[in-house]
Design a protein around this motif. Structure first.
Motif, PDB file in Angstrom:
ATOM      1  N   ASP A  67       0.709  -1.099  -0.080  1.00  0.00           N
ATOM      2  CA  ASP A  67       0.004   0.059  -0.008  1.00  0.00           C
ATOM      3  C   ASP A  67       0.968   1.196  -0.119  1.00  0.00           C
ATOM      4  N   TYR A  68       2.202   1.123  -0.320  1.00  0.00           N
ATOM      5  CA  TYR A  68       3.046   2.316  -0.300  1.00  0.00           C
ATOM      6  C   TYR A  68       3.794   2.523  -1.581  1.00  0.00           C
ATOM      7  N   MET A  69       3.797   3.958  -1.470  1.00  0.00           N
ATOM      8  CA  MET A  69       4.685   4.530  -2.890  1.00  0.00           C
ATOM      9  C   MET A  69       6.054   4.970  -2.350  1.00  0.00           C
ATOM     10  N   LEU A  70       7.083   4.746  -2.917  1.00  0.00           N
ATOM     11  CA  LEU A  70       8.530   5.152  -2.530  1.00  0.00           C
ATOM     12  C   LEU A  70       8.729   5.934  -3.633  1.00  0.00           C
ATOM     13  N   TYR A  71       9.024   7.091  -3.561  1.00  0.00           N
ATOM     14  CA  TYR A  71       9.724   7.920  -4.431  1.00  0.00           C
ATOM     15  C   TYR A  71      11.375   8.091  -4.133  1.00  0.00           C
ATOM     16  N   TYR A  72      12.328   7.789  -5.182  1.00  0.00           N
ATOM     17  CA  TYR A  72      13.508   7.936  -4.919  1.00  0.00           C
ATOM     18  C   TYR A  72      14.579   8.555  -6.197  1.00  0.00           C
ATOM     19  N   ASP A  73      15.797   8.775  -5.829  1.00  0.00           N
ATOM     20  CA  ASP A  73      16.449   9.215  -6.912  1.00  0.00           C
ATOM     21  C   ASP A  73      16.950   8.194  -7.559  1.00  0.00           C
ATOM     22  N   ASN A  74      16.524   7.943  -8.962  1.00  0.00           N
ATOM     23  CA  ASN A  74      17.088   6.639  -9.668  1.00  0.00           C
ATOM     24  C   ASN A  74      18.535   6.766 -10.316  1.00  0.00           C
ATOM     25  N   SER A  75      19.137   7.800 -10.281  1.00  0.00           N
ATOM     26  CA  SER A  75      20.447   8.095 -10.358  1.00  0.00           C
ATOM     27  C   SER A  75      21.464   7.465  -9.519  1.00  0.00           C
ATOM     28  N   LYS A  76      20.750   6.976  -8.505  1.00  0.00           N
ATOM     29  CA  LYS A  76      21.683   6.617  -7.172  1.00  0.00           C
ATOM     30  C   LYS A  76      21.618   4.875  -7.064  1.00  0.00           C
ATOM     31  N   LEU A  77      20.885   4.359  -8.267  1.00  0.00           N
ATOM     32  CA  LEU A  77      20.716   2.896  -8.280  1.00  0.00           C
ATOM     33  C   LEU A  77      21.936   2.264  -8.518  1.00  0.00           C
ATOM     34  N   ILE A  78      22.064   1.159  -7.869  1.00  0.00           N
ATOM     35  CA  ILE A  78      23.474   0.300  -7.787  1.00  0.00           C
ATOM     36  C   ILE A  78      22.892  -1.104  -8.555  1.00  0.00           C
ATOM     37  N   GLN A  94       1.441   6.572   1.417  1.00  0.00           N
ATOM     38  CA  GLN A  94       0.440   5.524   1.228  1.00  0.00           C
ATOM     39  C   GLN A  94      -0.654   5.927   0.047  1.00  0.00           C
ATOM     40  N   VAL A  95      -0.752   4.598  -0.577  1.00  0.00           N
ATOM     41  CA  VAL A  95      -1.911   4.565  -1.772  1.00  0.00           C
ATOM     42  C   VAL A  95      -3.053   4.856  -1.345  1.00  0.00           C
ATOM     43  N   SER A  96      -3.840   6.005  -2.024  1.00  0.00           N
ATOM     44  CA  SER A  96      -5.072   6.344  -1.315  1.00  0.00           C
ATOM     45  C   SER A  96      -5.997   5.442  -1.827  1.00  0.00           C
ATOM     46  N   ASN A  97      -6.874   5.049  -0.973  1.00  0.00           N
ATOM     47  CA  ASN A  97      -8.225   4.438  -1.464  1.00  0.00           C
ATOM     48  C   ASN A  97      -9.554   5.291  -1.553  1.00  0.00           C
ATOM     49  N   ASP A  98      -9.197   6.635  -1.861  1.00  0.00           N
ATOM     50  CA  ASP A  98     -10.399   7.496  -1.720  1.00  0.00           C
ATOM     51  C   ASP A  98     -11.111   7.640  -3.082  1.00  0.00           C
ATOM     52  N   GLY A  99     -10.320   7.196  -4.138  1.00  0.00           N
ATOM     53  CA  GLY A  99     -10.959   7.332  -5.663  1.00  0.00           C
ATOM     54  C   GLY A  99     -10.581   8.497  -6.136  1.00  0.00           C
ATOM     55  N   GLN A 100     -10.086   9.514  -5.264  1.00  0.00           N
ATOM     56  CA  GLN A 100      -9.641  10.900  -5.844  1.00  0.00           C
ATOM     57  C   GLN A 100      -8.228  11.478  -6.051  1.00  0.00           C
ATOM     58  N   HIS A 101      -7.644  10.761  -5.162  1.00  0.00           N
ATOM     59  CA  HIS A 101      -6.138  11.144  -5.108  1.00  0.00           C
ATOM     60  C   HIS A 101      -5.234   9.740  -5.318  1.00  0.00           C
ATOM     61  N   ALA A 102      -4.132  10.029  -5.752  1.00  0.00           N
ATOM     62  CA  ALA A 102      -2.984   9.123  -5.920  1.00  0.00           C
ATOM     63  C   ALA A 102      -2.499   8.338  -4.637  1.00  0.00           C
TER      64      ALA A 102
END
Length: 138
Positions: A67-78, A94-102
């Protein structure tokens, strides 16, 4: 003028007194989590500032765990043996369940539970003989 806080239970005369130069609210409960499990709460505007800049520079990565979205700097992937790992800090909502927000914001009581839920994706990598806590992103 020096800024100070006065609390004397007098709504007309207590609170912050003086000039305020910089403010930030932690309302919204967006969380920055380090791969070392440390965390801090940031404001919605700071969240949008970070994701906006990473997106503009084409460095915004997104990884969804449960239920979670993780945003990261993809230039730092190894890349190790064909798998991607991330070392550093990332934003989590957290992923929204309200149907209006992401996404929806995490309450302070939800942070430790959220870290526990994504803990299976944490591992340790060895780089030049040094051990680092990392997030498995593939």
């Amino acid at each position: 003028m020096e800024r100070k806080f006065v609390m004397n239970l007098d709504p007309m005369n207590d609170g912050i007194v003086g000039t305020i130069e910089k403010t930030e609210s932690t309302a919204g409960k967006c969380v920055v989590i380090g791969t070392n499990y440390d965390h801090k709460v940031i404001s919605e505007s700071r969240f949008e500032e970070i994701t906006g800049k990473l997106s503009q520079e084409e460095r915004l990565g997104l990884f969804i765990i449960g239920d979670y979205m993780l945003y990261y700097d993809n230039s730092k992937l190894i890349n190790i043996d064909g798998n991607n790992y991330f070392i550093g800090s990332f934003l989590m909502v957290q992923v929204s369940n309200d149907g209006q927000h992401a996404y929806s914001w995490l309450g302070s009581g939800d942070i430790e539970a959220a870290k526990e839920e994504i803990s299976d994706y944490f591992t340790e990598v060895i780089i030049d003989g040094e051990r680092y806590d990392a997030l498995y992103v593939d």
